[in-house]
Design an enzyme around this catalytic site. Structure first.
Site, short mmCIF file in Angstrom:
data_model
loop_
_atom_site.label_atom_id
_atom_site.label_comp_id
_atom_site.label_asym_id
_atom_site.label_seq_id
_atom_site.Cartn_x
_atom_site.Cartn_y
_atom_site.Cartn_z
N ARG A 90 0.95 -1.32 0.03
CA ARG A 90 0.51 -0.28 -0.02
C ARG A 90 1.06 0.96 -0.07
O ARG A 90 1.72 1.18 1.32
CB ARG A 90 -1.00 0.10 1.39
CG ARG A 90 -1.30 1.62 1.47
CD ARG A 90 -2.57 1.33 1.00
NE ARG A 90 -3.47 2.95 1.50
CZ ARG A 90 -4.69 2.96 1.75
NH1 ARG A 90 -4.90 2.12 2.82
NH2 ARG A 90 -4.75 4.02 2.02
N ARG A 100 -6.47 1.05 -3.99
CA ARG A 100 -5.61 0.82 -3.44
C ARG A 100 -5.32 -1.03 -3.14
O ARG A 100 -6.86 -1.48 -3.41
CB ARG A 100 -5.75 1.12 -1.99
CG ARG A 100 -7.29 0.70 -0.75
CD ARG A 100 -8.76 1.29 -1.32
NE ARG A 100 -8.67 2.87 -1.76
CZ ARG A 100 -8.43 3.81 -0.67
NH1 ARG A 100 -8.70 3.61 0.66
NH2 ARG A 100 -8.47 5.38 -0.89
N ASP A 103 -7.16 -2.19 3.00
CA ASP A 103 -6.98 -1.14 2.98
C ASP A 103 -7.54 -1.34 4.90
O ASP A 103 -8.20 -2.85 4.57
CB ASP A 103 -8.80 -0.72 2.83
CG ASP A 103 -8.66 1.32 2.76
OD1 ASP A 103 -7.63 1.62 3.84
OD2 ASP A 103 -8.99 1.46 3.09
N ASP A 105 -9.52 -1.47 8.23
CA ASP A 105 -9.95 -0.52 8.84
C ASP A 105 -10.62 -0.52 10.31
O ASP A 105 -10.84 -1.63 10.33
CB ASP A 105 -11.23 0.67 8.23
CG ASP A 105 -10.69 1.16 7.25
OD1 ASP A 105 -9.72 1.95 7.41
OD2 ASP A 105 -11.46 1.25 5.87
N1 ROI Z 1 -15.49 1.29 -2.12
C1 ROI Z 1 -15.48 -0.12 -2.02
N2 ROI Z 1 -16.78 -1.22 -2.61
N3 ROI Z 1 -14.93 -1.14 -1.49
C2 ROI Z 1 -14.23 0.22 -0.54
O1 ROI Z 1 -13.17 -1.34 0.59
C3 ROI Z 1 -14.06 0.91 -0.50
N4 ROI Z 1 -12.39 1.53 0.37
C4 ROI Z 1 -12.46 2.91 0.17
C5 ROI Z 1 -13.15 4.33 -0.82
C6 ROI Z 1 -11.90 4.75 -2.17
C7 ROI Z 1 -14.25 4.90 -0.10
N5 ROI Z 1 -14.71 2.93 -1.93
C8 ROI Z 1 -14.22 1.26 -1.66
O2 ROI Z 1 -11.62 3.07 0.84
#
Ligand code: ROI
Length: 172
Positions: A90, A100, A103, A105
């Site tokens: 990343r 990305r 991610d 979170d």
């Molecule tokens: N959209 C989807 N479908 N899944 C994600 O994990 C995701 N993560 C993000 C953003 C860019 C907001 N859009 C996403 O960070």
């Protein structure tokens, strides 16, 4: 356990990827998270295929939610997750809301609400994100999200927006 030990906390972590073999990214991240000697997995949702939220000129995502128990503080957990994001390629400074590789979170940290410059919990936008709420509901259908409400109520107000459960955890 001595009286100074911090307590065991239930945490929920959202995983998302839309680059470089997203399913493999998610499964490798899960393995890396639960390899920590102070993190034990309670549940891992199905993998979900989702349309991008944000700019549409990016690939679809694979998403999942992991539930675990840990004594780590929220900031220790955040640091650990960021280390995994970096290890899996990343690069921050990407376009805001752009594609990305990975991610990770912190969606929920026990029943705590956290409002720090580097970490907001419950995760901001959790109530608008089908790719978070539906996998979360799959593994924690009775959960109350602090200051937001019961998952069953939140799901009712959140359209699926193209979310599809993938039938297998096998890597692709
Ligand atoms: N959209 C989807 N479908 N899944 C994600 O994990 C995701 N993560 C993000 C953003 C860019 C907001 N859009 C996403 O960070």
């Amino acid at each position: 356990m001595n009286s100074f030990a911090s307590s065991l906390i239930d945490v929920f972590i959202g995983l998302g990827s839309n680059l470089a073999m997203p399913t493999s990214q998610i499964l490798s991240a899960r393995d890396a998270i639960i390899a920590h000697n102070d993190i034990s997995e309670c549940a891992f949702s199905s993998l979900y295929h989702s349309s991008p939220m944000g700019p549409q000129d990016q690939p679809d995502y694979v998403n999942a939610v992991l539930c675990a128990q840990t004594h780590l503080t929220a900031l220790q957990l955040l640091q650990f997750l960021q280390d995994i994001e970096h290890a899996q390629g990343r690069i921050r400074k990407e376009q805001r809301w752009g594609a990305r590789t990975l991610d990770l979170d912190i969606l929920l940290y026990g029943n705590e609400t956290i409002d720090l410059p580097e970490l907001i919990v419950p995760h901001l936008g959790i109530t608008e994100r089908a790719f978070v709420l539906y996998p979360l509901n799959e593994i924690a259908p009775n959960i109350n999200i602090p200051s937001k409400g019961h998952i069953a109520e939140l799901i009712k107000r959140c359209p699926l927006a193209g979310l599809k459960k993938l039938s297998t955890h096998a890597s692709s």
